[in-house]
Enzyme design. Structure first.
Site, mmCIF file in Angstrom:
data_model
loop_
_atom_site.group_PDB
_atom_site.id
_atom_site.type_symbol
_atom_site.label_atom_id
_atom_site.label_comp_id
_atom_site.label_asym_id
_atom_site.label_seq_id
_atom_site.Cartn_x
_atom_site.Cartn_y
_atom_site.Cartn_z
ATOM 1 C CB ILE A 165 -0.920 0.023 1.234
ATOM 2 C CG1 ILE A 165 -1.798 -1.213 1.260
ATOM 3 C CG2 ILE A 165 -1.765 1.304 1.235
ATOM 4 C CD1 ILE A 165 -2.617 -1.364 2.517
ATOM 5 C CB SER A 166 3.160 2.429 -2.357
ATOM 6 O OG SER A 166 4.119 3.422 -2.447
ATOM 7 N N PRO A 167 0.766 4.809 -0.879
ATOM 8 C CG PRO A 167 0.227 5.902 1.104
ATOM 9 C CD PRO A 167 0.986 4.728 0.556
ATOM 10 N NE ARG A 186 2.082 4.872 -6.880
ATOM 11 C CZ ARG A 186 1.103 5.548 -6.268
ATOM 12 N NH1 ARG A 186 0.758 5.252 -5.034
ATOM 13 N NH2 ARG A 186 0.463 6.505 -6.881
#
Length: 110
Positions: free
Chosen positions: A16-18, A23
């Protein structure tokens, strides 16, 4: 991270890379070895599927900074593949990922 891909191994990770910035940082380190697959699902559907009641706790303020509730989620702007879990069955999603990886220059031999 790079040493694993340099060894010719395919590594799949689920994060879960918000934040887009986070990213982008990982992508800059892995360069061409980075593939972004966006497993898309609305917050409403995530709440409906939530077996642990985490969204309910987040909405009640028990859990702070919960992605999609009290903390932001920045959708990927240009993912390599989108898997929309609200319209796609699991089997179809798996096949799409495998098909995508097979098409990446023999990245996957299955």
């Amino acid at each position: 991270m790079k040493c694993v891909s340099d060894a010719g191994l395919v590594v799949l990770t689920a994060f879960i890379s918000p934040y887009r910035e986070d990213r982008a940082y990982v992508k800059s380190k892995l360069e061409d070895d980075y593939i972004e697959i966006y497993v898309k699902c609305s917050v409403e559907e995530c709440e409906r599927r939530d077996p642990k009641g985490l969204y309910k706790k987040a909405r009640a303020g028990i859990i702070k900074n919960y992605t999609g509730v009290s903390a932001p989620y920045e959708e990927p702007e240009n993912p390599d593949l989108v898997i929309d879990t609200e319209v796609m069955e699991v089997e179809e999603a798996v096949e799409k990922v495998l098909e995508f990886l097979r098409g990446k220059g023999g990245m996957l031999e299955v």
